[in-house]
Design a protein around this motif. Structure first.
Motif, short mmCIF file in Angstrom:
data_model
loop_
_atom_site.label_atom_id
_atom_site.label_comp_id
_atom_site.label_asym_id
_atom_site.label_seq_id
_atom_site.Cartn_x
_atom_site.Cartn_y
_atom_site.Cartn_z
N THR A 284 0.85 -1.19 0.00
CA THR A 284 0.00 0.00 0.00
C THR A 284 0.89 1.24 0.00
N ILE A 285 0.77 2.06 -1.02
CA ILE A 285 1.58 3.27 -1.15
C ILE A 285 0.65 4.48 -1.07
N THR A 286 0.97 5.39 -0.16
CA THR A 286 0.17 6.59 0.01
C THR A 286 1.00 7.81 -0.34
N GLY A 287 0.50 8.59 -1.29
CA GLY A 287 1.14 9.86 -1.66
C GLY A 287 0.35 11.02 -1.10
N VAL A 288 1.04 12.01 -0.54
CA VAL A 288 0.38 13.10 0.16
C VAL A 288 0.84 14.44 -0.41
N THR A 289 -0.11 15.39 -0.51
CA THR A 289 0.24 16.74 -0.93
C THR A 289 -0.30 17.74 0.09
N ASP A 290 0.24 18.95 0.03
CA ASP A 290 -0.31 20.02 0.86
C ASP A 290 -1.35 20.78 0.03
N GLY A 291 -1.84 21.88 0.58
CA GLY A 291 -2.92 22.60 -0.07
C GLY A 291 -2.47 23.76 -0.94
N THR A 292 -1.21 23.79 -1.32
CA THR A 292 -0.73 24.87 -2.20
C THR A 292 -1.40 24.77 -3.57
N ALA A 293 -2.03 25.85 -4.00
CA ALA A 293 -2.76 25.83 -5.27
C ALA A 293 -1.79 25.77 -6.45
N ILE A 294 -2.18 25.04 -7.49
CA ILE A 294 -1.41 24.97 -8.74
C ILE A 294 -2.04 25.96 -9.72
N ARG A 295 -1.36 27.06 -9.98
CA ARG A 295 -1.95 28.14 -10.78
C ARG A 295 -1.73 27.97 -12.27
N SER A 296 -0.68 27.26 -12.63
CA SER A 296 -0.46 26.94 -14.05
C SER A 296 0.10 25.53 -14.12
N ALA A 297 -0.12 24.87 -15.24
CA ALA A 297 0.23 23.45 -15.38
C ALA A 297 1.71 23.21 -15.13
N ILE A 298 2.01 22.20 -14.30
CA ILE A 298 3.39 21.77 -14.05
C ILE A 298 3.75 20.74 -15.11
N PRO A 299 4.91 20.86 -15.76
CA PRO A 299 5.27 19.89 -16.80
C PRO A 299 5.36 18.46 -16.24
N TYR A 300 4.81 17.53 -16.99
CA TYR A 300 4.96 16.10 -16.69
C TYR A 300 5.72 15.48 -17.86
N LYS A 301 6.90 14.92 -17.58
CA LYS A 301 7.76 14.42 -18.64
C LYS A 301 7.43 13.00 -19.08
N GLY A 302 6.39 12.43 -18.48
CA GLY A 302 5.96 11.09 -18.91
C GLY A 302 6.80 9.97 -18.36
N GLU A 303 7.43 10.17 -17.20
CA GLU A 303 8.28 9.12 -16.63
C GLU A 303 7.52 7.81 -16.42
N TYR A 304 6.23 7.89 -16.18
CA TYR A 304 5.42 6.69 -15.93
C TYR A 304 4.38 6.48 -17.03
N GLY A 305 4.61 7.11 -18.18
CA GLY A 305 3.70 6.98 -19.30
C GLY A 305 2.47 7.87 -19.14
N ASP A 306 1.70 7.97 -20.20
CA ASP A 306 0.42 8.68 -20.12
C ASP A 306 -0.57 7.81 -19.35
N ILE A 307 -1.20 8.38 -18.36
CA ILE A 307 -2.09 7.64 -17.47
C ILE A 307 -3.51 8.12 -17.72
N GLU A 308 -4.40 7.20 -18.10
CA GLU A 308 -5.77 7.56 -18.44
C GLU A 308 -6.75 6.86 -17.51
N ASN A 309 -7.53 7.66 -16.78
CA ASN A 309 -8.63 7.15 -15.96
C ASN A 309 -8.20 6.01 -15.04
N ARG A 310 -7.08 6.19 -14.36
CA ARG A 310 -6.61 5.18 -13.41
C ARG A 310 -7.40 5.32 -12.10
N MET A 311 -7.96 4.20 -11.63
CA MET A 311 -8.71 4.23 -10.38
C MET A 311 -7.75 4.27 -9.19
#
Length: 544
Positions: A164-191
């Motif tokens: 079980t892996i839990t990833g956590v973020t804080d509440g800092t708003a993302i005002r413009s898109a952060i680049p994703y370099k595709g290290e884990y591939g394009d992810i579509e509708n992952r539950m």
């Protein structure tokens, strides 16, 4: 290692009390007497407290060794928590599991008197790679060292491990898109589980990262990739990953982190077996209905069969124990006992929504040119209630999104309207929102629930036998390695060489399923729906 031997000594004393128990293992796996469980757990948990002390000492020494090299700061406190838990396996059996949770805490900027942008051991704002967090790197390195060395005795070949892996973020708003370099591939509708509720996440190179949920999820993917690539003993085990994402409302680096929990299933079976004469598991054996399958020389040229056996769902929904075996052995009976040619059988394991669509088109195509045909539709897998509708669940579907599932109402309507002699549906699934072991289909699912509703209508030449009523679970028959409903379906075909009439078939299935469930202090009542258009004629029909 002395501490490890101490742990085993404490466990050995526990085993003496186990050996004195009068209750034998009915199905080969030892079922602990209720009055002994608290004592067993208390002793084993005391033993694991010793292990925890040892691991924490090693962790602190490792932590201190890193500080002079500036690889980790003073604000991080790593922890590891082992725990012994009595849980249910997917087959509904008791098992003593070892949980190992690795996590860390860091102090807030105010406590350390520096700003968020300086000297943080957590993920910097907008970061998701393990290499961007000192705390994450340190934790993963420590996990590899422990799993591949001191804890290697638990991570042996073939062991079932839930990670079980839990990833956590804080509440800092993302005002413009952060680049994703595709290290884990394009992810579509992952539950995933987002804030303990089932949800979906999509992250693509084109769209980038626009939400904290995406960041939390990507942090888990980096951890999973590391574990799969660099932890040697995890190459030997059977691993199932569960992904959680948590979004905090508060701001601060201390809320940007990961944690990893390993659940080693049946962790203490080997030690118990080596110190007692109690067999924990029997050698693998087949069910009595898997052998001595009656054979016929008759050819059943007018019957066509669709078999769907959905066992391996994603980490959120969980497996359906023995579903593959259910489908495989039912196919054998169709061929050998019912005399149906192999080319007239469509068998799909772990069917996606597309597979369901293809199977239905196959049936419709045959019925349009063969009005004298009969069809058998067999399904073993998850069923899902959603509002007043019921669905069969493809392995690629979200159980909270009806448009991704297979509607029973629509299926019955299509089958009922076909020009054919008869359609017989056999459904080893339940529609109560539970798995075969009785646990919820999804944890925290918003739409997966059973409600009072009318049965889906049948007409034409449709006959439906299903494993349980709307609010019951369709249980497995662990001793026979089949669903309970399927086992007695096959047993009736075996005993009668396939000549049993449909009314007697359902009567035998229903009586035996209800009795076996009652003996296990459960309730399971198979259900029958027959089109009024068939009158009494259906009773004398057979599958043969």
């Amino acid at each position: 290692m002395k501490k490890i031997f101490l742990i085993l000594a404490v466990m050995a004393s526990t085993l003496v009390s186990l050996a004195q128990s009068k209750q034998e293992a009915k199905s080969g796996i030892y079922h602990f007497k209720i009055e002994n469980r608290a004592n067993i757990l208390e002793r084993l948990q005391a033993a694991e407290a010793e292990r925890r002390l040892l691991l924490m000492q090693q962790l602190e020494a490792y932590n201190q060794s890193l500080k002079p090299s500036n690889r980790v700061g003073d604000g991080i406190k790593m922890g590891v928590q082992p725990n012994v838990v009595l849980q249910k396996s997917p087959e509904g059996r008791d098992e003593l599991n070892l949980e190992l949770e690795f996590s860390y805490q860091t102090k807030s900027p105010e406590e350390l008197q520096f700003t968020v942008s300086k000297n943080t051991d957590d993920y910097p704002a907008g970061a998701y790679l393990p290499t961007q967090s000192k705390a994450c790197k340190t934790t993963l390195t420590f996990i590899k060292n422990k799993v591949d060395n001191e804890l290697a005795e638990y991570f042996t070949k073939g062991t079932d491990v839930t990670i079980t892996i839990t990833g956590v973020t804080d509440g800092t708003a993302i005002r413009s898109a952060i680049p994703y370099k595709g290290e884990y591939g394009d992810i579509e509708n992952r539950m995933i589980y987002l804030n303990n509720d089932i949800d979906e996440v999509t992250v693509t190179k084109k769209g980038g990262i626009t939400s904290n949920a995406q960041l939390a999820f990507l942090r888990t993917q980096g951890v999973q990739k590391y574990l799969e690539t660099y932890v040697d003993n995890l190459q030997k085990t059977n691993n199932r990953y569960q992904i959680y994402a948590v979004e905090h409302q508060e701001k601060g680096a201390q809320f940007r982190k990961i944690s990893v929990k390993f659940t080693i299933h049946k962790a203490f079976n080997q030690q118990l077996a080596s110190t007692t004469n109690i067999p924990l598991e029997e050698p693998e054996k087949t069910s009595d209905v898997d052998d001595n399958i009656p054979a016929t020389n008759d050819k059943n040229a007018n019957t066509f069969v669709v078999i769907v056996a959905n066992e391996k769902y994603n980490e959120i929904v969980g497996v359906v124990p023995f579903a593959h075996n259910d489908g495989e052995i039912f196919e054998e009976y169709c061929i050998r006992t019912l005399g149906i040619p192999t080319r007239q059988i469509r068998f799909v394991k772990d069917a996606t929504r597309n597979h369901f669509d293809d199977a239905m088109e196959w049936i419709k195509g045959i019925s349009s040119s063969r009005p004298d045909a009969r069809f058998i539709v067999y399904y073993a897998g998850h069923g899902v209630p959603n509002g007043e509708e019921t669905y069969l669940l493809p392995v690629d579907a979200n159980p909270e999104k009806p448009q991704q599932m297979w509607s029973l109402k629509n299926m019955y309507s299509t089958l009922s309207d076909m020009p054919c002699k008869a359609v017989i549906c056999l459904l080893d699934a339940c529609f109560s929102g539970t798995r075969r072991n009785g646990e919820p289909l999804t944890q925290g699912g918003r739409g997966v629930r059973a409600v009072e509703r009318p049965k889906d209508p049948v007409h034409g030449n449709l006959i439906v036998m299903s494993a349980a009523d709307a609010k019951q679970t369709a249980y497995p028959f662990a001793d026979q390695k089949h669903g309970l409903f399927t086992y007695y379906l096959l047993k009736s075909l075996q005993d009668t060489k396939g000549t049993v009439t449909l009314d007697k078939l359902f009567e035998q299935i229903s009586d035996n399923v209800r009795l076996e469930a009652a003996l296990a202090t459960r309730e399971q009542t198979p259900c029958l729906q027959v089109s009024d258009d068939l009158g009494e004629a259906w009773k004398n029909m057979t599958l043969k």
